[in-house]
Design an enzyme around this catalytic site. Structure first.
Site: not given
Length: 834
Positions: A378, A500-502
């Site tokens: 991330r 996305v990704e949290g």
């Protein structure tokens, strides 16, 4: 006299707390204070004796370690254990995942700026630079965002082949397995450049090099798994995806309902120990074309075939998509972004335990694996892609604002337009600084979990602001899709990066401070570990050391925040920076950020002390606390960038705009915490301590914003540095290439217009418009044929830049023909609308 002594002792106590004086010195001072009060107050001997006896006893109790631990700390530890909220295994894994880096310095109230400035800035190797300049440049040239997103709904086959053949899917895979073995900074640079050109190409390259099978194999795979899969992934023979998200478990990924059960079954003609897995996933990028499925599920062992534990926990496995029972669904269409994305599922699919990443020994370790890899991944992918998108917006919109005229004036010279232009430039400077510093941390071996959350949230949010501002400036040009619209697809698709990704809401309200408060605090995690230790004596010693340090830390930060608030932080020490010092124009920023650090550390401790475990349920307060920490990190990145880039004088307005924006936002966040603090008496204390003289920080000045806006609309080295390493088309037949050519012609023609205007004012030529002035000047021999050609070239390019696309009545369904709105011109771009 007594009041003078009280004031003197208050000042001495403040000074002692400010410098975190040792306990014995503070105790000596307290006795001296009592002695002075007794002497000046004429206390009777018996009272002096009694007070000093009580005070002495307490001082001995606090200063003698064994006594303090037995009589003071032991009851406090018992109480602390009862008050400590329960922590799930997933919470514990998330807290312990990754490393603490620069955010830890910001959290402790006195950041070591020399440490920041000593971090090595990332550099590309010759091989990485060649790949960026040649291979990535060519991939950008081959990719056309309009063709991809509107005609093909996929990358062209030639582009897919190029991506595989040139090793784009194996950038993070070491060379011994056939990959590129690139650094995190090279990975970021490639993704960033692609994002200035085509979103589908960006995501297709980004995902296999981020959180997915390759990263998990590198960190946790068995030797046999690495030897089998990594070379195939590097060559593009396998297309990977990773399936985590389920319909009923998105942001709450730890609660995925997908499950596997340990059992025996037939595999390879013999009975083996394996698992039957049932899953239902969606939003899986590259899923529709994947040949290798990374799969996350919760694994159970009801028959205790592996051991005594029944619920083993989240597990990650690698499953060939050709395996019987694996179902690859149809495609999602996320806001007209046409990177491959879709659902997949399976019911009672038997697979051997050897398919678990890392083998059977890693059964149940999937959540830790995901959290640790996410901390690094991330930090790279989304900051890189959204910064690239922002660079495209800033460079193209800035050029457009100089070329496009209204009321006989370039729109970029109107104050109303300069305001969003300033935000675009200042935000981009900050975003690129964060991208570089955070990717550099990964190359130093860090896995900064909190920093990666900060970077993901704030870079994507500022990218959204940049794109929104760009669309406002473009007006009608921005809302008409077509080959001439360079920003419309970015405007549509920027929410994808937010999600996305949290998801950003979750990241801000639960993760940044919720995780950082424990992970980055110099004492809280030590206290928690001591409280959970089984060895009572060792636990008491560790708790004693941590709590004593914690108390001193709280008082020190309170004193420092108050004193720096009174003095405006003018007397705070500056970094030495290896004997070079820092730029004179930035000295105050280091001092002011040190003040913010002390204020943040103090208010964080007061919040945790007063609310305890309830704090994690106060999501709005937690979000604002996270904002303060984030703003300090963003500003730190900007200061680091300015020093690393050799203090470019032309870039100062960009730096200053970004820093003032951060400080104003941090101030507002602190005020938001204080205004909504549930214990009102503490709220008043916090306000007096942190802002004794009121609000010192304001929004970036209009004059500063005007300087930033001027950079964006004028060709020059500052504009080139701000948008460095983006893809620029080499011809003016494409939208961005036309803007570049039109900007150069416009600036050159402006000089000619100024010359003609002066001649008109002097009466040497006649006419009412620049075109009439030119004709008159040509007749008078004042202007040349080259001047006329320049005007014609400028006008032709300007018309091309402001043009929008139009379509047939049926949007090309019948003839698939689109033409430009230029009168008499037939376009040749072909579209298909499904």
């Amino acid at each position: 006299m007594v009041w003078l002594i009280v004031l003197a002792m208050f000042a001495a106590g403040l000074a002692a707390a400010y410098v975190a004086a040792p306990l014995w010195l503070v105790s000596t001072g307290a006795l001296a204070f009592l002695g002075a009060i007794a002497y000046t107050g004429g206390w009777p001997p018996w009272l002096v004796l009694a007070v000093f006896a009580i005070a002495g006893l307490k001082i001995v109790l606090l200063n003698v370690g064994p006594l303090r631990r037995a009589l003071v700390m032991q009851p406090i530890l018992a109480l602390y254990r009862r008050m400590l909220p329960p922590m799930s295994d997933t919470e514990r894994v998330a807290l312990e995942a990754g490393t603490v880096w620069w955010e830890g310095e910001l959290f402790r109230g006195r950041p070591d700026w020399d440490r920041l400035l000593a971090y090595p800035q990332p550099h590309l190797t010759a091989e990485e630079q060649h790949f960026l300049d040649v291979d990535t440049e060519e991939l950008c040239r081959m990719s056309d965002d309009w063709e991809t997103s509107h005609v093909l709904y996929d990358l062209p086959p030639a582009v897919w082949d190029y991506i595989k053949q040139r090793g784009f899917l194996g950038m993070i895979i070491p060379k011994e397995y056939g990959g590129k073995g690139f650094s995190a900074w090279a990975h970021s640079a490639v993704v960033h450049k692609l994002a200035t050109r085509c979103s589908a190409a960006t995501v297709t390259v980004m995902v296999p090099n981020s959180l997915g099978p390759a990263e998990l194999l590198l960190q946790y795979g068995t030797p046999a798994q690495k030897l089998h899969y990594l070379p195939r992934l590097a060559r593009g023979e396998e297309i990977p995806c990773f399936a985590l998200t389920s319909p009923h478990a998105g942001s709450d990924a730890a609660s995925i309902p997908d499950y596997g059960v340990i059992c025996k079954g037939q595999w390879g003609g013999r009975e083996v120990l394996g698992m039957r897995v049932t899953w239902d996933k969606r939003y899986i990028t590259l899923g529709p074309v994947a040949t290798l499925l990374g799969l996350a599920f919760r694994l159970y062992d009801p028959d205790h075939l592996l051991g005594e534990t029944e619920d083993l926990g989240i597990t990650c496995a690698l499953v060939p998509t050709s395996h019987p029972g694996v179902n690859i669904g149809r495609r999602h269409l996320p806001l007209n972004a046409v990177f491959q994305n879709g659902p997949n599922w399976g019911r009672e699919v038997f697979m051997p335990l050897d398919w678990i990443i890392g083998g059977p020994a890693m059964a149940g370790q999937g959540w830790r694996m995901l959290m640790e890899c996410l901390a690094a991944g991330r930090s790279i992918s989304l900051p890189a892609s959204t910064t690239g998108m922002a660079k495209l917006a800033v460079r193209a919109v800035g050029g457009y604002a100089r070329v496009r005229q209204q009321f006989k004036t370039a729109i970029g010279k109107f104050e109303g337009v300069q305001e969003p232009l300033a935000r675009m430039g200042g935000n981009l400077y900050l975003m690129d600084a964060v991208r570089k510093m955070t990717a550099g941390a990964v190359d130093q071996g860090e896995k900064p979990s909190v920093v990666s959350a900060i970077a993901k949230y704030h870079v994507t949010e500022r990218a959204r602001q940049v794109v929104n501002d760009g669309m406002d400036i473009l007006g009608g040009k921005g809302i008409c899709l077509g080959p001439s619209n360079f920003l419309g697809r970015a405007y549509q698709q920027v929410p994808v990066s937010i999600t996305v990704e949290g998801a950003n809401i979750l990241t801000r309200s639960l993760i940044i401070f919720g995780q950082g408060a424990i992970r980055c605090h110099p004492y809280v995690l030590r206290e928690m570990r001591a409280a959970s230790a089984e060895d009572t004596r060792a636990a008491l010693r560790e708790f004693d050391a941590a709590l004593c340090g914690h108390v001193a830390y709280v008082f020190s930060n309170a004193a420092r925040a108050f004193v720096m608030g009174l003095t405006g932080s003018h007397y705070v020490g500056l970094p030495d920076n290896g004997g070079q010092g820092v730029a004179p124009q930035t000295r105050r920023y280091y001092q002011q950020l040190t003040r913010f650090s002390a204020a943040f550390a103090f208010i964080a401790d007061i919040a945790m002390l007063s609310m305890g475990g309830d704090l994690k349920r106060k999501e709005k307060l937690s979000a604002r606390m996270g904002d303060v920490l984030s703003m300090m990190y963003l500003a730190s990145c900007c200061l680091k960038r300015f020093e690393d880039e050799h203090r470019q004088e032309q870039d100062l307005p960009l730096l200053q705009w970004a820093i003032w924006d951060c400080m104003f936002a941090a101030q507002n966040a602190l005020e938001g915490v204080i205004s909504n603090f549930p214990v009102r008496a503490l709220a008043k204390l916090l306000k007096w301590t942190l802002f004794p003289l009121g609000r010192p920080y304001t929004v970036p000045a209009d004059q500063l914003g005007e300087q930033v806006a001027q950079m964006l609309i004028a060709p020059g080295s500052a504009r080139d540095r701000l948008t460095a390493d983006m893809y620029l088309p080499h011809n003016d037949s494409e939208a961005v290439g036309a803007i570049e050519a039109a900007l150069a012609a416009t600036v050159e023609a402006e000089a000619l217009e100024a010359r003609l205007r002066a001649a008109h004012k002097e009466g040497r030529i006649s006419g009412r418009t620049p075109a009439e002035w030119l004709n008159s000047a040509l007749a008078a021999g004042i202007a040349s044929a080259e001047d006329a050609a320049l005007f014609a070239r400028r006008d032709e390019l300007r018309n091309r830049v402001i043009r929008v696309d139009d379509f047939a009545q049926d949007f090309g369904r019948a003839e698939h023909q689109v033409r430009s709105d230029e009168p008499g011109r037939a376009g040749n771009a072909r579209v298909a609308v499904g």
